[in-house]
Motif scaffolding. Structure first.
Motif, PDB file in Angstrom:
ATOM      1  N   LEU A 161       1.195  -1.609  -6.708  1.00 17.82           N
ATOM      2  CA  LEU A 161       1.970  -0.228  -6.978  1.00 17.82           C
ATOM      3  C   LEU A 161       0.897   0.897  -7.213  1.00 17.82           C
ATOM      4  N   ALA A 162      -0.185   0.437  -7.937  1.00 20.02           N
ATOM      5  CA  ALA A 162      -1.185   1.636  -8.449  1.00 20.02           C
ATOM      6  C   ALA A 162      -1.748   2.157  -7.112  1.00 20.02           C
ATOM      7  N   MET A 163      -2.120   1.231  -6.064  1.00 23.43           N
ATOM      8  CA  MET A 163      -2.534   1.483  -4.921  1.00 23.43           C
ATOM      9  C   MET A 163      -1.600   2.273  -4.088  1.00 23.43           C
TER      10      MET A 163
ATOM     11  N   ALA B 177       8.595  -0.544 -10.181  1.00 21.84           N
ATOM     12  CA  ALA B 177       8.165  -1.830 -10.387  1.00 21.84           C
ATOM     13  C   ALA B 177       9.252  -2.932 -10.813  1.00 21.84           C
TER      14      ALA B 177
ATOM     15  N   SER C 194       0.834  -1.023   0.062  1.00 24.43           N
ATOM     16  CA  SER C 194      -0.244  -0.151   0.070  1.00 24.43           C
ATOM     17  C   SER C 194       0.924   1.353  -0.156  1.00 24.43           C
TER      18      SER C 194
ATOM     19  N   GLN D  93      -0.101  10.344  -4.060  1.00 23.77           N
ATOM     20  CA  GLN D  93      -0.900  11.469  -4.454  1.00 23.77           C
ATOM     21  C   GLN D  93      -1.832  12.164  -3.732  1.00 23.77           C
TER      22      GLN D  93
ATOM     23  N   SER E 174       4.068  -6.146  -7.864  1.00 23.24           N
ATOM     24  CA  SER E 174       2.681  -6.328  -8.169  1.00 23.24           C
ATOM     25  C   SER E 174       2.119  -5.006  -8.859  1.00 23.24           C
ATOM     26  N   PRO E 175       1.813  -4.962 -10.050  1.00 24.22           N
ATOM     27  CA  PRO E 175       1.309  -3.565 -10.672  1.00 24.22           C
ATOM     28  C   PRO E 175       0.167  -2.921  -9.955  1.00 24.22           C
ATOM     29  N   ALA E 176      -0.723  -4.009  -9.312  1.00 21.82           N
ATOM     30  CA  ALA E 176      -1.909  -3.636  -8.729  1.00 21.82           C
ATOM     31  C   ALA E 176      -1.670  -2.947  -7.408  1.00 21.82           C
TER      32      ALA E 176
ATOM     33  N   ARG F 243       0.909   4.457  -5.171  1.00 17.81           N
ATOM     34  CA  ARG F 243       1.070   5.687  -5.947  1.00 17.81           C
ATOM     35  C   ARG F 243      -0.289   6.504  -5.650  1.00 17.81           C
ATOM     36  N   GLY F 244      -1.545   5.974  -5.691  1.00 11.86           N
ATOM     37  CA  GLY F 244      -2.499   6.631  -5.426  1.00 11.86           C
ATOM     38  C   GLY F 244      -2.559   7.217  -4.043  1.00 11.86           C
TER      39      GLY F 244
ATOM     40  N   TRP G 118       7.908   5.465  -7.044  1.00 16.26           N
ATOM     41  CA  TRP G 118       7.359   4.153  -7.184  1.00 16.26           C
ATOM     42  C   TRP G 118       8.110   3.374  -8.541  1.00 16.26           C
TER      43      TRP G 118
END
Ligand code: GLN
Length: 282
Positions: free
Chosen positions: A151-153, A169, A125, A159, A147-149, A155-156, A167
């Motif tokens: 990393l998206a979490m 990968a 997270s 922000q 995990s791309p998922a 990064r969010g 971040w």
């Protein structure tokens, strides 16, 4: 069944379903988007039929063992409100021990370093990286995950909290180039395949809990082996691990050439983190 229960009745339904009162109150707060004080003052307020349907769904999921954090979509860590989903491990209070240790080093040996380089390997997270950046804004923080998922979490979260973290990968050390790190942190998967605690963690990502191959020390070993080329002289590697892995992790660190190997205890008094310093070449 009453299709429009009052909040008091809703809490009674939760108790009957075996859901703890505090969890039930949090779920109601989430459902109604109200604070705790409002909830306590509106005992007789009925749920709408739509809310009641959503309430029963949430209760059923909580009663089946889904972490509260996945149901509300958020979890506080080291004072930061983080968003979470089943792609990431729910941040644990024990991991705050690792953050506090990192902050002690940033305020100690690295106090005079204008821009200490910090990394969080397997960030999930983003909890560790974001907590360090929040408490020590002068640190340059990089964080990675396979995990791309996840990393998206992460990064969010960065922000939303307006915290600047780079971040990256990829697995363990692979995404890291120069500059050398003053501090490398990780809470890797460290549970043994077949561990009796795993069924209770079934809603969380297995890849964040059990290393590939099922040996609880595998990821810790890989991180320790690969660390030295990435560390500045005097740089520290701090690792979270299982309650019974402290001696094994200390031995791995010493074998790899780390000095000042030491432990930190978690809230339950277990040696939960172990770290060492990569010695100065001189
Ligand atoms: N601390 C977690 C637990 O025991 C495990 C986290 C991990 O494997 N890194 O529930």
């Amino acid at each position: 069944m009453n299709t429009q229960p009052s909040l008091r009745e809703a809490l009674a339904q939760a108790a009957a379903a075996g859901v703890e009162r505090l969890d039930a109150q949090r779920l109601l707060q989430h459902l109604l988007q109200q604070g705790r004080a409002w909830l306590l003052a509106h005992d007789d307020e009925p749920l709408s039929t739509t809310q009641a349907a959503a309430w029963h769904a949430l209760l059923a999921r909580r009663a089946a063992g889904e972490p509260l954090a996945y149901l509300t979509g958020e979890r506080e860590f080291h004072g930061l409100p983080l968003q979470v989903n089943p792609a990431v491990l729910v941040p644990r209070p024990d991991t705050e021990t690792l953050v506090d240790w990192a902050l002690e080093l940033l305020a100690g040996p690295w106090a005079q370093t204008p821009c200490p380089q910090v990394a969080d390997l397997g960030t999930g997270s983003g909890a560790i990286a974001l907590a360090v950046k929040q408490a020590c804004p002068r640190a340059s923080v990089r964080a990675s995950d396979l995990s791309p998922a996840a990393l998206a979490m992460a990064r969010g979260n960065g922000q939303r909290l307006a915290l600047e973290v780079d971040w990256l990968a990829g697995p363990w050390w692979q995404p890291y180039g120069p500059p050398a790190l003053h501090l490398a942190l990780s809470n890797p998967p460290y549970i043994e395949a077949g561990d009796p605690h795993l069924p209770a963690l079934r809603h969380e990502p297995l890849s964040a809990l059990v290393p590939p191959g099922g040996d609880g020390l595998a990821a810790l070993r890989e991180i320790i082996q690969g660390a030295p080329p990435h560390l500045a002289a005097g740089g520290w590697l701090l690792l979270e691990h299982g309650h019974d892995q402290a001696d094994a992790v200390a031995a791995l660190l010493r074998q790899r050439g780390f000095a000042q190997v030491q432990h930190q205890r978690d809230l339950g008094g277990h040696r939960r983190c172990t770290g060492g310093c990569w010695p100065d070449a001189t």
